[in-house]
Scaffold this motif. Structure first.
Motif, mmCIF file in Angstrom:
data_model
loop_
_atom_site.group_PDB
_atom_site.id
_atom_site.type_symbol
_atom_site.label_atom_id
_atom_site.label_comp_id
_atom_site.label_asym_id
_atom_site.label_seq_id
_atom_site.Cartn_x
_atom_site.Cartn_y
_atom_site.Cartn_z
ATOM 1 N N VAL A 190 42.074 29.393 14.566
ATOM 2 C CA VAL A 190 41.409 28.282 15.259
ATOM 3 C C VAL A 190 41.730 26.958 14.571
ATOM 4 O O VAL A 190 41.946 25.927 15.221
ATOM 5 N N ALA A 191 41.781 26.981 13.236
ATOM 6 C CA ALA A 191 42.047 25.754 12.479
ATOM 7 C C ALA A 191 43.458 25.222 12.703
ATOM 8 O O ALA A 191 43.736 24.051 12.401
ATOM 9 N N LEU A 192 44.352 26.036 13.254
ATOM 10 C CA LEU A 192 45.684 25.540 13.582
ATOM 11 C C LEU A 192 45.595 24.340 14.525
ATOM 12 O O LEU A 192 46.397 23.401 14.431
ATOM 13 N N ALA A 193 44.614 24.367 15.424
ATOM 14 C CA ALA A 193 44.464 23.263 16.374
ATOM 15 C C ALA A 193 44.044 21.978 15.681
ATOM 16 O O ALA A 193 44.383 20.877 16.143
ATOM 17 N N TYR A 217 32.461 31.101 13.908
ATOM 18 C CA TYR A 217 31.975 29.746 14.175
ATOM 19 C C TYR A 217 31.734 28.988 12.876
ATOM 20 O O TYR A 217 32.210 27.864 12.694
ATOM 21 N N VAL A 218 30.997 29.597 11.942
ATOM 22 C CA VAL A 218 30.677 28.868 10.715
ATOM 23 C C VAL A 218 31.912 28.706 9.828
ATOM 24 O O VAL A 218 32.043 27.694 9.115
ATOM 25 N N THR A 219 32.834 29.670 9.860
ATOM 26 C CA THR A 219 33.993 29.604 8.976
ATOM 27 C C THR A 219 34.962 28.515 9.394
ATOM 28 O O THR A 219 35.639 27.912 8.549
ATOM 29 N N VAL A 220 35.035 28.229 10.692
ATOM 30 C CA VAL A 220 35.933 27.177 11.172
ATOM 31 C C VAL A 220 35.505 25.801 10.659
ATOM 32 O O VAL A 220 36.326 24.896 10.522
ATOM 33 N N PHE A 221 34.234 25.644 10.316
ATOM 34 C CA PHE A 221 33.728 24.323 9.961
ATOM 35 C C PHE A 221 34.054 23.890 8.543
ATOM 36 O O PHE A 221 33.875 22.722 8.193
ATOM 37 N N GLY A 222 34.503 24.777 7.682
ATOM 38 C CA GLY A 222 34.787 24.329 6.329
ATOM 39 C C GLY A 222 35.352 25.430 5.459
ATOM 40 O O GLY A 222 35.470 26.583 5.863
ATOM 41 N N THR A 234 44.552 24.364 8.785
ATOM 42 C CA THR A 234 44.857 22.973 9.116
ATOM 43 C C THR A 234 46.234 22.579 8.595
ATOM 44 O O THR A 234 47.035 21.948 9.307
ATOM 45 N N LEU A 235 46.539 22.950 7.362
ATOM 46 C CA LEU A 235 47.839 22.614 6.785
ATOM 47 C C LEU A 235 48.969 23.292 7.545
ATOM 48 O O LEU A 235 50.009 22.669 7.834
#
Length: 345
Positions: A207-210, A262-267, A275-276
């Protein structure tokens, strides 16, 4: 404080989540003993000095007792519940150094999230793996569901699930640990709960790829693009349900995996690595920025993909059912840089 009998609770593993478990235990009036692993020496030294947890960044409740690993036997003396607070990388150590020396009558509940995957493609829960590896008739249970450690330490409302084979024992452990803010469901579907919450680590990276893709297009620190995140979240849940089917877990356990996702995507580190990679970095470049830190998201991706690919060789699975996980594997093994396979979803 709940009206429960006073217990002696020993926690082995003084990382953030293991230490956070001391809060509901202590709030219920129990004696709590926190034991560091060999990796936790500085944490325990600091706690013994002033009661402040250097990574949780919280003062521990006054009255919690702190032990180095060499003091394990003293910490286990009279204990009525053992909480395993190690990460998935510490499971074998926990089996060899802790489960091997406890009484078989001492119930254990573990916070460790992950799955054990064998070369034949079989996928088992950590409680099942630990029981087999220890070779002992232990009562092994586990905790799953969305829970950020520092929020639990701050006594924010938290809903998790405890899983194990013995319903009466699960009820007993829930009675020991539940508080007005720590809410606990129970299930005997161990592989279902453990599969759901283990896979959230891999898919949170997905999800963090986005997030990284938006930063690639619009600049680091730009407003997040929630539509692509939501699309990846939906695909993640779809694939997590597929893997639940493979492991034999009940499909309704997806609620714990989705909440945890859900919670893991936030931080945290999983969001950062995703993200990188989403910005177009290679895994090597991303790990340099993260200073080579080990990531459970990478470990569980490699393990489960390996098992699924072995099942496909044996005609028992079709890898086309998990296109997002397959791409995450390509990213974390350095085979490709990001190219989200939207058309395969």
């Amino acid at each position: 404080m709940n009206s429960v009998n006073k217990e002696i609770i020993t926690i082995v593993g003084a990382g953030m989540m293991g230490s956070a478990m001391a809060f509901p235990a202590f709030d219920n009036g129990h004696e709590v003993r926190l034991v560091g692993t060999p990796l936790d020496r500085e944490i325990i030294d600091g706690l013994k000095k002033n009661g402040h947890h250097k990574t949780l960044k919280r003062d521990m409740p006054q009255g919690v007792k702190f032990y180095q690993i060499e003091e394990l036997q003293a910490a286990l003396d009279g204990a009525t519940l053992l909480i395993g607070g190690v990460s998935s990388f510490g499971v074998d150590w926990f089996c060899d150094e802790v489960l091997s020396v406890i009484p078989e009558s001492l119930p254990v509940i573990s916070i460790t999230k992950g799955l054990h995957c064998a070369s034949d493609g079989s996928i088992t829960s950590f409680p099942a793996y630990m029981k087999k590896k220890s070779g002992r008739n232990l009562c092994l249970n586990a905790i799953g569901g969305p829970c950020i450690s520092f929020e639990l330490a701050d006594r924010h409302n938290t809903l998790v699930a405890f899983c194990g084979e013995d319903e009466k024992m699960l009820e007993k452990i829930r009675g020991i640990l539940k508080t007005p803010y720590y809410h606990i469901d129970l299930t005997t579907d161990i592989i279902g709960l453990e599969t759901a919450v283990a896979m959230k680590n891999a898919y949170a990276l997905g999800v963090a790829l986005a997030i990284g893709a938006a930063e690639h297009d619009c600049g680091v620190g730009c407003p997040e693009h929630y539509n692509p995140q939501a699309g990846l979240f939906a695909q993640s849940v779809r694939e997590m349900r597929t893997i639940l089917e493979v492991t034999g877990g009940n499909a309704d356990k997806i609620v714990y995996g989705a909440g945890d996702l859900y919670v893991t995507v936030f931080g945290g580190r999983t969001r950062k690595i995703g993200t990188l990679l989403g910005r177009g970095m290679t895994i090597g470049e991303a790990l340099v920025i993260l200073d080579g830190v080990t990531l459970e998201s990478i470990a569980v991706t490699k393990a489960v993909i390996g098992a699924l690919e072995e099942k496909e060789k044996r005609g028992k699975f079709d890898m086309k059912r998990v296109p997002l996980l397959s791409h995450i594997k390509e990213l974390v093994t350095g085979l490709k840089t990001v190219d989200i396979p939207w058309k395969k979803f």
